[in-house]
Design an enzyme around this catalytic site. Sequence first.
Site, short mmCIF file in Angstrom:
data_model
loop_
_atom_site.label_atom_id
_atom_site.label_comp_id
_atom_site.label_asym_id
_atom_site.label_seq_id
_atom_site.Cartn_x
_atom_site.Cartn_y
_atom_site.Cartn_z
N HIS A 24 -21.45 -29.19 -36.79
CA HIS A 24 -20.81 -30.64 -36.80
C HIS A 24 -20.41 -30.94 -38.60
O HIS A 24 -20.94 -31.27 -39.66
CB HIS A 24 -21.84 -31.41 -37.00
CG HIS A 24 -21.38 -33.07 -37.49
ND1 HIS A 24 -21.84 -34.12 -36.21
CD2 HIS A 24 -20.54 -34.02 -38.84
CE1 HIS A 24 -21.24 -35.38 -36.73
NE2 HIS A 24 -20.03 -35.08 -37.34
N HIS A 44 -16.05 -31.44 -40.78
CA HIS A 44 -15.13 -32.39 -40.67
C HIS A 44 -14.09 -31.66 -41.57
O HIS A 44 -14.06 -32.05 -43.50
CB HIS A 44 -15.03 -34.14 -41.07
CG HIS A 44 -16.27 -35.12 -40.33
ND1 HIS A 44 -15.03 -34.57 -38.63
CD2 HIS A 44 -16.97 -35.41 -39.95
CE1 HIS A 44 -16.08 -35.39 -37.96
NE2 HIS A 44 -17.30 -35.62 -39.07
N ASP A 104 -22.87 -32.95 -40.95
CA ASP A 104 -21.58 -33.56 -41.18
C ASP A 104 -21.33 -34.05 -42.96
O ASP A 104 -20.10 -34.00 -43.52
CB ASP A 104 -21.42 -35.66 -41.80
CG ASP A 104 -20.75 -35.73 -40.72
OD1 ASP A 104 -19.77 -35.95 -40.53
OD2 ASP A 104 -21.40 -37.32 -40.93
N LYS A 111 -15.42 -34.61 -28.38
CA LYS A 111 -15.97 -35.94 -29.19
C LYS A 111 -15.44 -36.93 -29.03
O LYS A 111 -14.96 -36.78 -28.39
CB LYS A 111 -15.41 -35.49 -31.12
CG LYS A 111 -16.59 -36.19 -32.17
CD LYS A 111 -18.26 -36.29 -31.96
CE LYS A 111 -18.58 -37.13 -33.40
NZ LYS A 111 -18.02 -36.97 -33.93
N HIS A 131 -21.15 -38.41 -30.75
CA HIS A 131 -22.09 -38.90 -31.51
C HIS A 131 -23.06 -40.44 -31.62
O HIS A 131 -22.66 -41.11 -30.84
CB HIS A 131 -20.75 -39.76 -32.58
CG HIS A 131 -21.26 -40.89 -33.68
ND1 HIS A 131 -21.26 -40.64 -35.33
CD2 HIS A 131 -21.83 -42.06 -33.45
CE1 HIS A 131 -21.94 -42.51 -35.45
NE2 HIS A 131 -22.21 -42.91 -34.63
N1 ARG Z 1 -20.84 -39.94 -39.58
C1 ARG Z 1 -22.06 -39.73 -40.22
C2 ARG Z 1 -21.40 -41.79 -39.66
O1 ARG Z 1 -20.94 -42.48 -40.00
C3 ARG Z 1 -22.58 -40.25 -40.96
C4 ARG Z 1 -23.75 -40.50 -40.61
C5 ARG Z 1 -24.80 -40.34 -41.93
N2 ARG Z 1 -26.19 -41.01 -42.49
C6 ARG Z 1 -26.97 -39.80 -41.81
N3 ARG Z 1 -28.50 -40.22 -42.30
N4 ARG Z 1 -27.50 -38.69 -40.95
O2 ARG Z 1 -22.81 -42.78 -38.77
#
Ligand code: ARG
Length: 425
Positions: free
Chosen positions: A85, A87, A340, A207, A248
């Site tokens: 994951h 970007h 992420d 996605k 997601h």
């Molecule tokens: N891209 C994700 C979102 O906006 C990030 C989440 C980050 N937080 C976490 N605790 N994993 O939802």
Amino acid sequence: MKFVSLALAATALASLGSAAHADTVILTADAMVDVERGRLVDDPVITIVDGVIETVTSGEAPEIDGAQYVDLSGQTILPGLIDMHVHLTSDHDLHGYRRLSVSDERATISGVVNARTTLMAGFTTVRNVGAGSFGDVALRDAINEGDIAGPRMFVSGPPIGITGGHCSDENLLPPEYQSVGENVADGPWAARAAVRKNRKYGVDMIKTCSTGGVLSKGTKVGAPQYTVEELTALTDEAHSHGLKVASHAHGAEGIVNALKAGVDTIEHASFIDDEGIELALENGAFLSMDIYVTEFILGEGEAAGILPESLEKERKVGEIQRENFRKAHAAGAKIILGTDAGVYPHGDNARQLSRMVRFGMTPAEALRAATSNAADALGQIGSVGVIAPKAHADIIAVTGNPLADISLLETVSFVMKEGKVYKSN
Ligand code: ARG
């Protein structure tokens, strides 16, 4: 071949200098991590022909005429890591309204830099889950064609989501701008059409978003996005083309909806409940839980432009996600490393490994999440995430024993991808 010389100039690695004889490489090291068994093997000898591993033995290196020798004495090798994951076209200091000033073209150029950074950090394969204007397809192709250095990429193109949703739309601008995201698709047929469009333009996977998110304005992490009917249509369409689906999902209901629809991986999975864990086990779906990024968001997020409402959401998500990581792992759920990166700095991907160990995994389990399990989730078992005959020669090295200290992966000393050396300290 173009980037061999680039990599060589950068690392002054004279031994691999003559591209004409680059066909056979013999790599030796002090030790190799046997990721499956969770132990070290002494004195590994890896024979690589045309970027593919041919043999894996131990002891003395064979003498092969014209072969190139890579001697990693004092180091421990392991398979190149996989981040499921990322970007690559996003940057950690461009959050919130700052994002609106970045064109897709500019973001793709950042991706060129970020791809290299990611590779140098030991990640030889990534899954890029969301990029505008198919910038990720362009990056993948440029890497595969040898124009730029970067990890092997599996890419989604623009994510597919509902009007006003976390994927695809953005809610930053007031209505008079009539701004509509690239792949907004409401209803089962629109979702199918969006999958078809993404496939047409070259994606490897799909996605979508089945709940709101932390970083999107005006969405709720607990609220489902898409109905099961829409998610089922999207997933069925994707699977009919051989494309896997990543959804997601933070909230428990949206996680279950996506799993009922048959998606392959759940991203974030923050509030996953017993039903969700049960369904994931039944379906063989993987969980990609990004349990490091919360530290960046709460620590440096405000300065990076993250909206106050997003910081507020993160305070509700981060800790529970870590507890549920522990719970899902204890229940036997299949977990992959997904970080992420892009929300936080590229190249810091491996920081999550030590958090995965802190929240319940053994170092070997964390390594499997970043290698063989990830390969499984990509449909690439035996090809990546393993040092074995027929696999791509994607090999990294560290000094010391990562099974004793997983944080060693945060500073890799050596990176080889497809038999080519990109980093050698
Ligand atoms: N891209 C994700 C979102 O906006 C990030 C989440 C980050 N937080 C976490 N605790 N994993 O939802």
